[in-house]
Design an enzyme around this catalytic site. Structure first.
Site, PDB file in Angstrom:
ATOM      1  N   TRP A 104       0.690  -1.331   0.106  1.00 17.41           N
ATOM      2  CA  TRP A 104       0.022  -0.108   0.072  1.00 17.41           C
ATOM      3  C   TRP A 104       0.978   1.326  -0.061  1.00 17.41           C
ATOM      4  O   TRP A 104       0.759   2.297  -0.771  1.00 17.41           O
ATOM      5  CB  TRP A 104      -0.926  -0.026   1.345  1.00 17.41           C
ATOM      6  CG  TRP A 104      -2.041  -1.149   1.081  1.00 17.41           C
ATOM      7  CD1 TRP A 104      -2.058  -2.173   1.545  1.00 17.41           C
ATOM      8  CD2 TRP A 104      -2.999  -1.249   0.105  1.00 17.41           C
ATOM      9  NE1 TRP A 104      -3.008  -3.106   1.099  1.00 17.41           N
ATOM     10  CE2 TRP A 104      -3.670  -2.376   0.125  1.00 17.41           C
ATOM     11  CE3 TRP A 104      -3.359  -0.510  -1.034  1.00 17.41           C
ATOM     12  CZ2 TRP A 104      -4.628  -2.859  -0.733  1.00 17.41           C
ATOM     13  CZ3 TRP A 104      -4.419  -0.896  -1.948  1.00 17.41           C
ATOM     14  CH2 TRP A 104      -4.908  -1.901  -1.845  1.00 17.41           C
ATOM     15  N   ASP A 178      -1.326   6.812   6.106  1.00 18.94           N
ATOM     16  CA  ASP A 178      -2.777   5.966   5.648  1.00 18.94           C
ATOM     17  C   ASP A 178      -2.938   5.065   6.748  1.00 18.94           C
ATOM     18  O   ASP A 178      -2.135   3.983   6.968  1.00 18.94           O
ATOM     19  CB  ASP A 178      -2.297   5.315   4.198  1.00 18.94           C
ATOM     20  CG  ASP A 178      -3.420   4.237   3.997  1.00 18.94           C
ATOM     21  OD1 ASP A 178      -4.435   3.956   4.531  1.00 18.94           O
ATOM     22  OD2 ASP A 178      -3.171   3.511   2.813  1.00 18.94           O
ATOM     23  N   LYS A 202     -13.120  -0.939   6.875  1.00 17.93           N
ATOM     24  CA  LYS A 202     -12.734  -2.254   7.757  1.00 17.93           C
ATOM     25  C   LYS A 202     -13.145  -1.773   9.112  1.00 17.93           C
ATOM     26  O   LYS A 202     -13.740  -2.914   9.801  1.00 17.93           O
ATOM     27  CB  LYS A 202     -10.726  -1.944   7.654  1.00 17.93           C
ATOM     28  CG  LYS A 202     -10.496  -2.377   6.189  1.00 17.93           C
ATOM     29  CD  LYS A 202      -9.292  -1.375   5.942  1.00 17.93           C
ATOM     30  CE  LYS A 202      -8.976  -1.714   4.532  1.00 17.93           C
ATOM     31  NZ  LYS A 202      -8.693  -2.925   3.702  1.00 17.93           N
TER      32      LYS A 202
END
Ligand code: PMP
Length: 380
Positions: A104, A178, A202
């Site tokens: 990511w 992030d 999430k």
């Protein structure tokens, strides 16, 4: 119908109480005669929902006054572009420093390179993304507009348990994180953060909502190419209502925040309570993996994620079996499914297995997984 234990990395399992409440209010929210999905985002009812959600989020994460909370859209990947569009222009060089610790953060660096000079200041690819680099070794740029990292790598399962203190490293650049896959699982040290962003799917609620928490002094530097609805300053000034926000997702997020506020563990409450539970859940699973001769997790114990735990079954030669179609992996997943343990297949780039233990996963789900893993190992 019994609900399975869902170990998906996202969209992920939700607290059942939140789903029940949403179901009960689906057709009639608080006597208005309409569901939240049907309400104007400018209505007083929805304004109350959004205000309460922001208020509760601020309480949960102890977000200081001088940070703005933005409810945006586009997902974390869109904000990999939108963050540089908003922050790269803080300095004319448009230099951005990236700490690459998994898929990511790698994606974030690649995307940002379209908007300025994205420099990789640390990279753990040579360890297979199983470690975190010591901040003292980062080659930080003197003129960076910001420094970016992914505080929990969802695929590789590495987590920053402490955020770096950039000032102590001699940098005056703000830290951008992030935090998509561990937001609200633990407190955030805002003294070390300039901007945090993450998708909701999430630990917060439905996909489609993207959360941004940004220090006020970082606003106002958007590049001319930045779409107006993604100019963080304009979004902040409009209270996240520049255009129609993802209203239903904000409502569900608000219910999740209330559920979190009500969590208790001993004398702890809210995020502190959920954190204690998350620590215990992760420990239970890592102990089961480390204590077996069939399962293996290769991440350095110092930076193992509490949320996303990738693991492999070993082949007869002792090596990790990556291919999900390998008969042993296929048998493991089939047996798990039969016991109501679902979504354990690893990310396609890594193979093997992955168990995501977000806030809504109860300890009973982890116990059920550990029991199954033990039985599977015994039976061969
Ligand atoms: N960053 C992280 C850490 C993620 O886990 C994900 C999604 N799994 C993303 C970014 C991409 O998020 P989205 O699909 O919301 O764009």
């Amino acid at each position: 119908m019994a609900r399975p234990y869902n170990f998906s990395a996202g969209p992920a399992t939700m607290p059942e109480a939140v789903l029940q409440q949403a179901a009960a209010e689906m057709l009639d929210w608080h006597g208005t005669g309409m569901g939240v999905m049907e309400m104007s985002h400018r209505s007083t009812s929805f304004a109350a929902i959004a205000e309460q959600a922001e208020h509760d989020l601020r309480t949960l994460l102890a977000i200081p006054e001088h940070f703005k909370v933005l409810f945006s859209q586009g997902g974390a990947l869109a904000h990999n572009a939108i963050v540089p569009m908003n922050l790269a222009g803080r300095r004319p060089e448009r230099t951005m420093d990236f700490v690459v610790t998994g898929s990511w953060s790698q994606k974030s660096a690649q995307e940002a390179a379209r908007y300025g000079a994205a420099r990789i200041v640390a990279n753990t690819a040579d360890t297979g993304f199983t470690t975190l680099p010591d901040p003292a070794s980062w080659r930080l740029s003197p003129d960076a507009s910001y420094v970016h990292l992914c505080s929990n790598e969802t695929i590789h399962g590495v987590e920053f348990h402490t955020l770096p203190d950039l000032a102590a490293l001699g940098s005056d650049a703000p830290l951008v994180i992030d935090f998509s896959s561990h937001v609200l699982s633990r407190p955030v040290d805002w003294s070390r953060v300039g901007l945090a962003y993450g998708g909701a799917q999430k630990n917060i609620g439905p996909a489609g909502l993207t959360l941004i928490v940004v220090r006020e002094d970082l606003l106002g530097h958007a590049l001319p190419i930045c779409p107006s609805v993604f100019d963080y300053r304009a979004l902040a000034e409009a209270g996240s209502m520049l255009n129609t926000p993802p209203t239903y997702a904000i409502y569900i997020a608000g219910l999740t925040f209330q559920w979190l506020l009500a969590q208790r563990e001993g004398n702890l409450s809210g995020v502190a309570a959920i954190e204690a539970r998350n620590v215990a859940k992760a420990q239970r699973l890592y102990e089961a993996i480390d204590g077996s001769s069939l399962y293996i997790n290769r991440v350095d114990p110092a930076c193992r994620s509490r949320m996303n735990i990738p693991f492999f079954l070993r082949g007869d030669d002792g090596q990790p079996l990556r291919d999900p179609a390998h008969p042993r992996n296929a048998a493991f997943l089939r047996g798990a499914q039969a016991r109501g343990l679902v979504q354990l297949k690893g990310h396609k780039s890594l193979g093997g297995m992955r168990a995501s233990l977000y806030n809504a996963m109860p300890m009973a789900g982890v116990e059920a997984l550990v029991d199954y893993m033990r039985d599977f190992e015994r039976q061969g």
